[in-house]
Design a protein around this motif. Structure first.
Motif, mmCIF file in Angstrom:
data_model
loop_
_atom_site.group_PDB
_atom_site.id
_atom_site.type_symbol
_atom_site.label_atom_id
_atom_site.label_comp_id
_atom_site.label_asym_id
_atom_site.label_seq_id
_atom_site.Cartn_x
_atom_site.Cartn_y
_atom_site.Cartn_z
ATOM 1 N N LYS A 188 0.839 -1.194 0.000
ATOM 2 C CA LYS A 188 0.000 0.000 0.000
ATOM 3 C C LYS A 188 0.878 1.249 0.000
ATOM 4 C CE LYS A 188 -4.174 1.790 2.085
ATOM 5 N NZ LYS A 188 -4.113 2.605 3.300
ATOM 6 N N SER A 189 1.921 1.193 0.857
ATOM 7 C CA SER A 189 2.785 2.364 0.941
ATOM 8 C C SER A 189 3.528 2.565 -0.384
ATOM 9 C CB SER A 189 3.765 2.236 2.103
ATOM 10 O OG SER A 189 4.687 1.214 1.814
ATOM 11 N N MET A 190 3.874 1.439 -1.044
ATOM 12 C CA MET A 190 4.530 1.549 -2.346
ATOM 13 C C MET A 190 3.597 2.217 -3.352
ATOM 14 S SD MET A 190 7.490 -0.884 -3.046
ATOM 15 C CE MET A 190 6.967 -2.331 -3.895
ATOM 16 N N LYS A 191 2.332 1.764 -3.276
ATOM 17 C CA LYS A 191 1.339 2.320 -4.189
ATOM 18 C C LYS A 191 1.188 3.814 -3.943
ATOM 19 C CE LYS A 191 -2.170 -0.983 -5.565
ATOM 20 N NZ LYS A 191 -3.347 -1.626 -4.987
ATOM 21 N N ASP A 192 1.096 4.136 -2.620
ATOM 22 C CA ASP A 192 0.937 5.551 -2.253
ATOM 23 C C ASP A 192 2.099 6.370 -2.795
ATOM 24 O OD1 ASP A 192 -1.320 4.826 -1.043
ATOM 25 O OD2 ASP A 192 -0.585 4.970 1.025
ATOM 26 N N LYS A 193 3.316 5.778 -2.619
ATOM 27 C CA LYS A 193 4.503 6.473 -3.100
ATOM 28 C C LYS A 193 4.397 6.738 -4.591
ATOM 29 C CE LYS A 193 8.278 5.163 -0.116
ATOM 30 N NZ LYS A 193 9.280 4.097 0.016
ATOM 31 N N ALA A 224 1.774 6.805 -6.319
ATOM 32 C CA ALA A 224 0.719 7.793 -6.612
ATOM 33 C C ALA A 224 1.258 9.196 -6.430
ATOM 34 C CB ALA A 224 -0.472 7.558 -5.687
ATOM 35 N N VAL A 225 2.074 9.361 -5.364
ATOM 36 C CA VAL A 225 2.630 10.699 -5.117
ATOM 37 C C VAL A 225 3.578 11.087 -6.243
ATOM 38 C CG1 VAL A 225 4.138 12.005 -3.578
ATOM 39 C CG2 VAL A 225 2.346 10.540 -2.629
ATOM 40 N N GLN A 226 4.425 10.067 -6.588
ATOM 41 C CA GLN A 226 5.394 10.365 -7.642
ATOM 42 C C GLN A 226 4.707 10.672 -8.958
ATOM 43 O OE1 GLN A 226 7.826 6.931 -7.487
ATOM 44 N NE2 GLN A 226 9.235 7.794 -5.981
ATOM 45 N N GLY A 227 3.685 9.845 -9.224
ATOM 46 C CA GLY A 227 2.971 10.004 -10.480
ATOM 47 C C GLY A 227 2.238 11.307 -10.454
#
Lengths: 300, 388
Positions: free
Chosen positions: A290-295, A297-300
């Motif tokens: 989830k945190s990877m996804k969040d990251k 998402a932030v990066q994207g």
């Protein structure tokens, strides 16, 4: 269901699988007592034999339905568990280990000398009611129940007692009551397992429920990993299958079995799955993703 | 991390190795056609290993003899060994495994308890089980596929009683029972009516406990009675000590009992006190009466076992295989469902342990009974009593 399974596999595998499941139930009971609550019980086989003889005698003399016999077998074992637990738990320290050790011998001697149990000659002619489906339904039920229990207030109280009894008491937990409840549940499972054993083997002999059987079950729990349900299941599987599949090496069988245990204890002193919590691992994995996804998402 | 992965791999490898090895052993398909498989069930390791090893020795000798003579129904016999380590809960697995390996009959187990447990599996699977050692009650009652080729106390005790009365002139006896020991209690219950039938009076009945070592009270009781001998239904340890106490109190009678007394411990413990005491059993090596098959068997066993003489278990193991083979020949079929009926009809069949007849309840009636006597620290055959 039984018929469908038996077309795919042979009776020998079914027999071994059934006995493995029966031991699993007993081991899960001891897991709750020793693994979760931290109380050492050296007489688990005695509770197995109480359940086995109770249910077998009910089948033979009263002709009551199998499910009822299973329940009564379990309850009878739990009743003796409570009677034994009350005086033992009033003392601090490992007194349960000593009392269960003695209790195991007493039960064996009583069964040898009772007329109705067939004495030293054993009790035969018990109808075969146990099959793989029944055994594994109960295994699944027991695992599910224990999992729910361990993650409840009750389970956490037991864990607290295992870690530090005085601290647990100061947090408002009544150790006597909780230990007793845990012990009763554990012995109930032993009784059910014994009842299944009786209706699988169709023959009972007091000598089968001696000291060595108690230690065998304790081995299942310790080798798998104290306090871990998957560990208990794995430990039971390995230790019941190993002697069976090692049969081809004949006299060296027990040697290899012993060596296997020593090796495992050296490399995994807390048991095969000791200290591994699949629930936690799964949650951590999910959180990580989830945190990877969040990251992302932030990066994207 | 690397170390962890290594250990994980090692464990996985072990598990896989174990599984594949298991499959190799258990998954064998029954080879139809060229051989007839007979299973051996018994402990080759563990507490009862002596019985198991001897039974298997006898079985192997029988199979050798049969195969050398051309086999059964033109096929060779093959033994499939099942060692349960003298552990009765493993015995069920082993029995099941033997059946999956396609055996037509199983010889074993030498003990009553495990035989009963195995019988529960053999009966529904329709495989003949022939125990070469189970003497307890409730064995053949389990079903019509279950047999044994042993000397039953119910057959032997009355014959021995008759011998005591007619040949030795016993008229009054003291009966000693080990209470709490199923073997002893059941033997006493067989001896009592037998004694009554022969008109032998039981002048005193005493009970002792297993592992007792002091019998002065019971023996003092006996000093006040007049009797010709003691019928002792327990095991050798108590028997030896009981006789010692009798000699100590000046009683000179000898004792007679079942094969519970048969063990070298009897004279090792009892010494001179048990001299002349009598024990009956289903097989004994007697050079004078051994003839034909029996003599051949003894010679062959001696040649293969450094001159040791065979005991009851090897002889009964030999007979068990021979009985099965003869039944298959007579039925002209190796199908257990067929030859079990010819087996049940066995009458005056001659084996190395004597003749065997199965009665209407499929219980064996064996003849003769070997009555042995302790003489100079050894068992010597005193009489070979035929059963009519």
């Amino acid at each position: 269901m039984e018929a469908i399974i038996s077309t795919f596999t042979n009776p020998y595998y079914l027999q071994v699988a059934s006995i493995m499941g029966v031991y699993m139930i007993a081991a899960l009971g001891l897991h709750l007592i020793t693994g979760v609550t931290g109380q050492f019980s050296f007489g688990h086989a005695a509770f197995l034999s109480i359940g086995a003889y109770t249910s077998a005698l009910m089948s033979l003399y009263l002709g009551t339905p199998f499910i009822l016999n299973l329940l009564v077998g379990g309850l009878m074992a739990a009743l003796w568990g409570v009677l034994l637990g009350i005086p033992s738990f009033k003392l601090t320290g490992d007194y349960l280990g000593i009392t269960t050790l003695g209790f195991g011998e007493i039960v064996k001697v009583v069964f040898i000398n009772m007329k109705i149990t067939g004495g030293a000659g054993g009790l035969g002619g018990i109808p075969r009611e146990t099959n793989v489906v029944v055994v594994y339904s109960i295994v699944v039920l027991a695992i599910w129940g224990l999992y729910r229990l361990q993650n409840s207030r009750f389970g956490r109280a037991l864990l607290a007692i295992r870690e530090d009894e005085i601290a647990a008491e100061s947090m408002g937990i009544n150790p006597l009551l909780y230990k007793l409840k845990g012990f009763a549940l554990g012995t109930f499972l032993a009784g059910v397992s014994g009842a299944l054993y009786a209706h699988l083997m169709q023959y009972l002999n007091p000598a089968d429920f001696g000291f060595s059987r108690s230690f065998e079950i304790l081995n299942f729990v310790v080798l798998g990993g104290l306090g871990s349900i998957p560990g208990t299941v794995l430990g039971t599987s390995v230790l019941t299958l190993a002697p069976e599949f090692l049969r081809f090496v004949r006299e060296y069988r027990m040697l290899i079995y012993g060596a296997l245990m020593v090796t495992m204890m050296i490399f995994r002193p807390y048991g095969l799955l000791g200290g591994i919590d699949f629930g936690k691992m799964f949650r951590r994995y999910r959180a990580q993703r989830k945190s990877m996804k969040d990251k992302k998402a932030v990066q994207g | 991390m690397r170390k962890k992965r290594f250990i994980f791999l090692l464990t996985a490898l072990l598990a896989v190795a174990m599984l594949t090895a298991g499959c190799g052993g258990g998954g064998e398909e029954a080879a139809e056609g060229d051989t007839i498989k007979i299973g051996f069930l018994g402990g080759l390791t563990g507490a009862h290993s002596h019985y198991g090893i001897e039974t298997l020795k006898g079985m192997k000798m029988a199979v050798e003899d049969i195969n050398a003579a051309g086999g059964v129904l033109g096929k060779k016999l093959e033994i499939v060994e099942g060692d349960h380590g003298s552990n009765s809960s493993e015995a069920a697995n082993v029995t099941q495994k033997l059946i999956t390996q396609g055996v037509t009959a199983i010889v074993g187990d030498p003990t009553t308890g495990i035989t009963k447990s195995a019988a529960q599996i053999c009966q529904p699977a329709q495989v003949v089980l022939m125990s070469a050692g189970a003497v307890g009650t409730g064995v053949v009652e389990i079903g019509d596929f279950i047999y044994r080729d042993v000397l039953l106390d119910a057959v032997a005790a009355p014959a021995v009683t008759k011998y005591l009365k007619e040949e030795l002139g016993w008229g009054k006896v003291a009966l000693v029972t080990t209470t709490g020991l199923p073997y002893s209690e059941s033997l006493t219950s067989i001896f009592k009516p037998a004694l009554e039938e022969e008109g032998i009076e039981i002048v005193a009945e005493q009970s002792i406990m297993e592992k007792d070592t002091n019998f002065s009270a019971q023996v003092t009781e006996l000093t006040r009675k007049d009797f010709d001998g003691v019928i002792f239904t327990g095991y050798y340890t108590e028997g030896a000590l009981f006789m010692k106490e009798m000699r100590k109190q000046g009683l000179n009678q000898v004792m007679a009992g079942g094969d519970g007394l048969l063990g070298k411990e009897l004279y090792e413990l009892g010494g001179n006190a048990v001299e002349g005491s009598m024990v009956y059993a289903g097989f004994a090596v007697d050079k004078e009466t051994a003839a034909g098959k029996t003599a051949e068997f003894i010679e062959k066993y001696k040649a293969n076992n450094d001159g040791n003489i065979p005991d009851m278990f090897s002889a009964q193991g030999y007979d068990a295989v021979m009985l099965l083979a003869d039944a298959m020949e007579a039925a002209d079929s190796s199908d257990p469902k067929v030859f079990k009926d010819t087996l049940a009809a066995t009458k005056d069949w001659e084996g190395v342990t004597g003749t065997i007849t199965f009665d209407e309840n499929r219980e064996p009636i064996k003849s003769p009974v070997y009555l042995q006597e302790v003489k100079d620290n050894a068992f010597v055959v005193k009489a070979v009593i035929p059963i009519s």
